[in-house]
Write a protein that holds these residues in place. Structure first.
Motif, PDB file in Angstrom:
ATOM      1  N   ILE A 215      45.650  40.109  39.653  1.00  0.00           N
ATOM      2  CA  ILE A 215      45.435  41.136  40.688  1.00  0.00           C
ATOM      3  C   ILE A 215      44.741  42.354  40.069  1.00  0.00           C
ATOM      4  N   MET A 218      41.096  41.288  39.521  1.00  0.00           N
ATOM      5  CA  MET A 218      40.333  41.192  40.777  1.00  0.00           C
ATOM      6  C   MET A 218      40.154  42.559  41.432  1.00  0.00           C
ATOM      7  N   SER A 219      41.160  43.444  41.249  1.00  0.00           N
ATOM      8  CA  SER A 219      41.038  44.775  41.847  1.00  0.00           C
ATOM      9  C   SER A 219      39.950  45.576  41.142  1.00  0.00           C
ATOM     10  N   GLY A 222      36.627  43.773  41.888  1.00  0.00           N
ATOM     11  CA  GLY A 222      36.327  43.869  43.323  1.00  0.00           C
ATOM     12  C   GLY A 222      35.905  45.280  43.686  1.00  0.00           C
ATOM     13  N   TYR A 223      36.654  46.273  43.151  1.00  0.00           N
ATOM     14  CA  TYR A 223      36.312  47.669  43.448  1.00  0.00           C
ATOM     15  C   TYR A 223      34.917  47.985  42.893  1.00  0.00           C
ATOM     16  N   ILE A 225      32.447  45.853  42.568  1.00  0.00           N
ATOM     17  CA  ILE A 225      31.424  45.245  43.439  1.00  0.00           C
ATOM     18  C   ILE A 225      31.152  46.179  44.624  1.00  0.00           C
ATOM     19  N   HIS A 249      35.149  38.259  38.688  1.00  0.00           N
ATOM     20  CA  HIS A 249      35.873  38.287  39.963  1.00  0.00           C
ATOM     21  C   HIS A 249      36.069  36.858  40.507  1.00  0.00           C
ATOM     22  N   GLY A 253      39.401  34.813  40.902  1.00  0.00           N
ATOM     23  CA  GLY A 253      39.713  34.379  42.274  1.00  0.00           C
ATOM     24  C   GLY A 253      40.129  32.913  42.303  1.00  0.00           C
ATOM     25  N   PHE A 254      39.368  32.065  41.609  1.00  0.00           N
ATOM     26  CA  PHE A 254      39.729  30.638  41.630  1.00  0.00           C
ATOM     27  C   PHE A 254      41.014  30.377  40.831  1.00  0.00           C
ATOM     28  N   TRP A 256      43.444  32.426  40.773  1.00  0.00           N
ATOM     29  CA  TRP A 256      44.481  32.894  41.695  1.00  0.00           C
ATOM     30  C   TRP A 256      44.790  31.819  42.744  1.00  0.00           C
ATOM     31  N   ILE A 257      43.740  31.122  43.177  1.00  0.00           N
ATOM     32  CA  ILE A 257      43.941  30.037  44.157  1.00  0.00           C
ATOM     33  C   ILE A 257      44.778  28.925  43.509  1.00  0.00           C
ATOM     34  N   TYR A 338      32.390  33.806  49.558  1.00  0.00           N
ATOM     35  CA  TYR A 338      31.839  32.959  48.495  1.00  0.00           C
ATOM     36  C   TYR A 338      31.018  31.808  49.104  1.00  0.00           C
ATOM     37  N   TYR A 341      27.111  31.705  49.747  1.00  0.00           N
ATOM     38  CA  TYR A 341      26.095  31.427  48.722  1.00  0.00           C
ATOM     39  C   TYR A 341      25.571  29.997  48.803  1.00  0.00           C
ATOM     40  N   HIS A 367      38.263  42.194  53.459  1.00  0.00           N
ATOM     41  CA  HIS A 367      38.594  41.819  52.084  1.00  0.00           C
ATOM     42  C   HIS A 367      38.966  43.069  51.259  1.00  0.00           C
TER      43      HIS A 367
END
Ligand code: HEM
Length: 420
Positions: A215, A218-219, A222-223, A225, A249, A253-254, A256-257, A338, A341, A367
């Motif tokens: 997290i 990604m934060s 992500g921030y 981006i 990121h 993300g993957f 995290w999934i 995602y 793309y 998001h």
């Protein structure tokens, strides 16, 4: 050497039938459960009784040696006993003076084949499922699982064990696991009026800290981006910086999934109450609603004490479950972005389909908004974790590292058997 003792060929180690684990589910704690399971007549030659006796002796007298004689102080006083038979795969006994729930009771004890005891006694769906799942894991290892149920008896002198079935309802109390090995003490550590309870299994703790790391990753990315807050200004050559940040990121993300799928599998296969499906939704009956209001009143300073849970109370659980839902939406919105793309791949076309409903800008806002909600949750979560640890002195913070919380000895939490 007696028949219940098996010697490993070529070594001097003596392994014999012993109590491996005590898994209470209802009222009584793990030590009383073994004591109830040991409700056998004096002079029993059954190796199972010997094993139970040694376990009780080790818990209450710190000594597991000596032959079975059924007369040690720590054993319960068996008033009458009706053995199991080929038709009825459990024995019935009447015992005096079992201490639990803050008082001494006379009870009828049913013990024996787990399935038969479950069929002949009452239990909640979740207790039953928990007992069967736990027992299944031990049976796979070649162990034997004994079910234990009890019924209250008002006047011991009036009732013989043969009549026990008609005197009241038996409530299922848990499973005692027996297997070949060395008798270890099943007693939980105690200190200064507190008992240590193994609360969070290792898998859950590993997941918790991986969540924290991912997290954060990604934060930050992500921030970045959304608003590149470091590096050369956009008017200059920024090289591949944004590409690298986006790459981190997506990798996070993957990951995290994958973590979410691992957590999902645990809700289905876990043998601990706090990791199962059921634990994600805390309200099943009127009592749960009453306890929820009790907790709200306590949090609003309208009452001095709230309902006592060792895991999450209903309010906490609802919050955590909402966060899980939010995280799932975050994953789906991330996958939708995602998927844009690669619109030649049917999988990504499906994942990014919701973008048609709200448009790319709104999907990005959604998001980003969820990220801010997650931040707010993290701030409250950390505050309440430290607050609870300071007020209740239960070691809640270190529990996410070593797994154990300290609970006042003798309490009966709403979500667990008595703490002994
Ligand atoms: C805690 C979890 C996450 C947080 C806090 C987070 C945060 C963010 C933020 C703030 C943005 C910028 C939004 C914008 O203005 O475009 C973003 C973009 C993005 N995120 Fe996430 N995200 C998370 C999880 C995920 C996951 C699981 C995926 C799926 C792989 C994902 C994929 C993406 C994509 C594809 C973008 C757009 C990148 C771009 O436009 O270049 N995110 N994320």
């Amino acid at each position: 050497m007696t028949s219940q003792e098996i010697t490993h060929a070529g070594t001097h180690n003596r392994a014999r039938l012993c109590v491996i684990s005590s898994l209470p589910v209802d009222l009584v704690g793990s030590e009383t459960l073994v004591r109830l399971a040991a409700a056998a007549p004096k002079g029993s030659i059954d190796p199972v009784d010997h094993a139970l006796y040694r376990a009780v002796k080790l818990v209450f007298e710190g000594d597991a040696c000596g032959a079975y004689n059924g007369s040690a102080q720590s054993l319960l006083e068996v008033e009458s006993f009706d053995p199991a038979s080929s038709q009825r795969k459990y024995s019935l006994a009447i015992v005096r003076g079992v201490k639990f729930g803050g008082r001494s009771r006379n009870v009828a004890v049913m013990r024996g084949d787990l399935q038969s005891v479950l069929e002949a006694s009452k239990s909640s769906g979740s207790d039953r499922a928990l007992a069967l799942k736990n027992a299944g894991a031990h049976i796979k290892l070649g162990r034997r699982c004994m079910g234990v149920a009890i019924a209250d008896i008002t006047d011991v002198s009036q009732v013989s064990s043969k009549e026990v079935l008609t005197t009241g309802e038996f409530r299922f109390q848990g499973v005692v696991v027996l297997g070949i090995g060395d008798q270890k003490c099943i007693k939980s550590p105690t200190r200064g009026g507190y008992t240590r309870i193994e609360m969070w299994p290792a898998a859950l703790r590993v997941q918790h800290w991986l969540n924290v790391a991912l997290i954060v990753a990604m934060s930050v990315t992500g921030y970045y981006i959304m608003n590149p807050f470091f590096g050369p200004p956009a008017s200059e050559d920024t090289g591949y910086l944004m590409g690298l940040i986006r790459y981190i990121h997506f990798i996070s993300g993957f990951a995290w999934i994958a973590l979410a799928l691992w957590r999902l599998s645990l809700t289905m296969f876990a043998t601990t109450r706090q990791m199962q499906w059921r634990s994600l939704w805390p309200i099943y009956g009127v009592d749960d609603v009453k306890n929820l209001f009790g907790t709200v009143k306590y949090y609003l300073f309208l009452s001095k004490h709230g309902p006592h849970y060792i895991g999450h109370n209903a309010l906490q659980q609802l919050t955590y479950t909402s966060i899980y839902v939010l995280c799932i939406i975050q994953i789906l919105s991330g996958l939708a972005l995602y998927g844009l793309y690669d619109q030649y791949n049917i999988l990504w076309v499906v994942f990014s389909y919701p973008v048609h409903w709200i448009g790319i800008p709104n999907m990005r806002v959604l998001h980003a908004m969820i990220m801010f909600f997650i931040w707010v949750f993290v701030i409250f979560h950390v505050y309440f974790a430290f607050r609870a640890d300071a007020l209740e002195n239960h070691g809640g913070i270190s529990a996410m590292i070593n797994g154990g919380v300290w609970v006042p000895t003798g309490t009966k939490p709403i979500d667990a058997p008595e703490i002994e």
